[in-house]
Each structure stands twice: as structure tokens, then as C-alpha cells.
Design an enzyme around this catalytic site. Structure first.
Site, PDB file in Angstrom:
ATOM      1  N   HIS A   1    -102.614  10.338  51.812  1.00  0.00           N
ATOM      2  CA  HIS A   1    -102.218  11.412  52.706  1.00  0.00           C
ATOM      3  C   HIS A   1    -102.870  13.005  52.231  1.00  0.00           C
ATOM      4  O   HIS A   1    -103.475  13.692  52.975  1.00  0.00           O
ATOM      5  CB  HIS A   1    -100.881  11.642  53.049  1.00  0.00           C
ATOM      6  CG  HIS A   1    -100.024  10.627  53.773  1.00  0.00           C
ATOM      7  ND1 HIS A   1     -98.986  10.022  53.026  1.00  0.00           N
ATOM      8  CD2 HIS A   1    -100.324   9.903  54.970  1.00  0.00           C
ATOM      9  CE1 HIS A   1     -98.623   9.114  53.952  1.00  0.00           C
ATOM     10  NE2 HIS A   1     -99.286   9.109  54.999  1.00  0.00           N
TER      11      HIS A   1
ATOM     12  N   LYS B   1     -90.787   2.417  63.565  1.00  0.00           N
ATOM     13  CA  LYS B   1     -90.556   2.514  62.096  1.00  0.00           C
ATOM     14  C   LYS B   1     -88.849   3.324  61.881  1.00  0.00           C
ATOM     15  O   LYS B   1     -88.375   3.461  60.846  1.00  0.00           O
ATOM     16  CB  LYS B   1     -91.241   3.336  61.246  1.00  0.00           C
ATOM     17  CG  LYS B   1     -92.868   2.890  61.054  1.00  0.00           C
ATOM     18  CD  LYS B   1     -93.551   3.659  60.238  1.00  0.00           C
ATOM     19  CE  LYS B   1     -94.972   2.947  60.080  1.00  0.00           C
ATOM     20  NZ  LYS B   1     -95.826   4.011  59.528  1.00  0.00           N
TER      21      LYS B   1
HETATM   22  O1  PNS Z   1     -97.438   7.595  59.956  1.00  0.00           O
HETATM   23  P1  PNS Z   1     -97.251   6.884  61.161  1.00  0.00           P
HETATM   24  O2  PNS Z   1     -95.897   6.117  61.365  1.00  0.00           O
HETATM   25  O3  PNS Z   1     -98.255   5.841  61.580  1.00  0.00           O
HETATM   26  O4  PNS Z   1     -97.356   7.894  62.249  1.00  0.00           O
HETATM   27  C1  PNS Z   1     -97.250   7.437  63.763  1.00  0.00           C
HETATM   28  C2  PNS Z   1     -96.861   8.920  64.486  1.00  0.00           C
HETATM   29  C3  PNS Z   1     -95.676   9.330  63.971  1.00  0.00           C
HETATM   30  C4  PNS Z   1     -98.036   9.722  64.393  1.00  0.00           C
HETATM   31  C5  PNS Z   1     -96.601   8.416  66.152  1.00  0.00           C
HETATM   32  O5  PNS Z   1     -95.522   7.293  66.315  1.00  0.00           O
HETATM   33  C6  PNS Z   1     -96.141   9.473  67.080  1.00  0.00           C
HETATM   34  O6  PNS Z   1     -97.037  10.338  67.350  1.00  0.00           O
HETATM   35  N1  PNS Z   1     -95.055   9.636  67.289  1.00  0.00           N
HETATM   36  C7  PNS Z   1     -94.462  10.659  68.222  1.00  0.00           C
HETATM   37  C8  PNS Z   1     -94.429   9.864  69.666  1.00  0.00           C
HETATM   38  C9  PNS Z   1     -95.705  10.102  70.365  1.00  0.00           C
HETATM   39  O7  PNS Z   1     -96.321  11.086  70.930  1.00  0.00           O
HETATM   40  N2  PNS Z   1     -96.325   8.947  70.296  1.00  0.00           N
HETATM   41  C10 PNS Z   1     -97.749   8.693  70.903  1.00  0.00           C
HETATM   42  C11 PNS Z   1     -97.649   8.576  72.186  1.00  0.00           C
HETATM   43  S1  PNS Z   1     -96.825   7.622  73.460  1.00  0.00           S
END
Ligand code: PNS
Length: 163
Positions: free
Chosen positions: A18, A42
Site C-alpha cells: 500500500h 470482507k
Molecule cells: O482493499 P479492498 O478490500 O480490495 O477494497 C475494496 C473496496 C473497499 C475499495 C470496495 O469494496 C469498495 O469500493 N467498497 C465501497 C462500496 C462501493 O462503492 N463498491 C463498488 C461499487 S458497487
């Protein structure tokens, strides 16, 4: 005008992968906002509370004005608009990341056309580093010191009672 990118993720916990990506992002953007968001896939398996993740990230980036740590519950694109960001920053490690990232980027574009997703290749050194693999190794007492910032290494040892 300041060019702002949102770097979203679970950050459970933050890894050197990161950090590498944020450094790369700052070569393209004036400011990177690290946004801790909920990944529904998750959500139930989080090791660190969101407050702990914020605390770790704030310590890691203390004194760096062009990096901000925040959290948001809801859609990523809504948060990006709220923060006047022009882009969402995501890292790509291996081909295995692609399908999920591609789907998410296209969905986000469908939801808000003005927000671009920018993919950056993570450093070769971090190609196999992920929060999940770090947690798995640390949970069995494995040494992950070279893969995470010092504060994360300490917190992992506390969590798993291997300090
Ligand atoms: O580190 P990760 O778990 O791969 O990140 C995934 C994350 C948190 C960026 C994704 O799940 C996300 O954007 N969540 C918020 C809800 C959202 O906008 N989802 C995408 C479009 S439906």
C-alpha cells in the site's frame, strides 16, 4: 487546481505494498486521500477495527500534508465526488487482481462517469504481498517484518499474542 486521488481499500492492515502505491500515486496527484471503506465480501472477517486502521495509517503518514486518512461508509464514487477527487487509485499486482478490479472500475464508471480509475503497478518487491497473506502468516507466528510498516508488525504481534 489541486489534483486529488482517492486510494480506497480495507487496509486490514496496511502493508508495504500500500505504501509503495501511495508513493507512486503522489507522482501523479497533488494529494492522495486514503479512504477506509467497507468491502462487503470482507466485512465480517476484519482483524483490526476501523479506528485501529486509522490510527496505524495516521502514524505511518504523520507529518505528510499531501496524504490524508479518512473513512467512509457507502459508495466509493459518492465519497470521491464529496472530496472533489478526479480519480480513484488502485494497485494491480498480478493477473489475478484484474478481473475484480476491472468489474469494480466499470461499475464505478457507470455510477459516476466523471471519476476515472487509475491503475498503477505495485513494485515488483510487493507483487505477492497482501493484507490477507500477511495476516495468515502472522497468525501462525510467521515473520512479516519486511512486508509491513513497524507499527503494523507490532500490532499484529499484539493481536496474535506472539509479541
Ligand atoms: O482493499 P479492498 O478490500 O480490495 O477494497 C475494496 C473496496 C473497499 C475499495 C470496495 O469494496 C469498495 O469500493 N467498497 C465501497 C462500496 C462501493 O462503492 N463498491 C463498488 C461499487 S458497487
Amino acid at each position: 487546481m489541486e489534483k486529488i486521488a482517492i486510494y480506497p481499500g480495507s487496509f486490514d492492515p496496511p502493508t508495504n505494498g500500500h505504501l509503495d502505491l501511495i508513493e507512486r500515486g503522489l507522482k501523479l496527484f497533488d494529494k492522495v486521500i486514503i479512504a477506509i471503506l467497507c468491502n462487503p465480501a470482507k466485512a465480517s472477517s476484519g482483524l483490526f477495527a476501523v479506528e485501529e486502521r486509522i490510527e496505524m495509517l495516521n502514524e505511518i503518514f504523520a507529518g505528510q500534508d499531501h496524504i490524508e486518512v479518512d473513512t467512509h461508509y457507502g459508495l466509493l464514487v459518492d465519497y470521491a465526488v464529496k472530496r472533489d477527487a478526479s480519480a480513484i487509485l488502485r494497485g494491480l499486482r498480478a493477473v489475478s487482481d484484474f478481473e475484480y478490479e476491472f468489474q469494480m472500475a466499470l461499475m464505478n464508471r457507470r455510477l459516476k462517469r466523471q471519476i476515472q480509475t487509475v491503475f498503477l503497478m505495485s513494485g515488483f518487491k510487493w507483487i505477492f504481498t497482501s493484507s490477507s497473506i500477511v495476516k495468515e502468516a502472522a497468525s501462525f507466528g510467521g515473520d512479516v517484518e519486511s512486508m509491513v510498516p513497524p507499527i503494523v508488525n507490532r500490532k499484529l504481534k499484539e493481536k496474535y499474542g506472539t509479541a
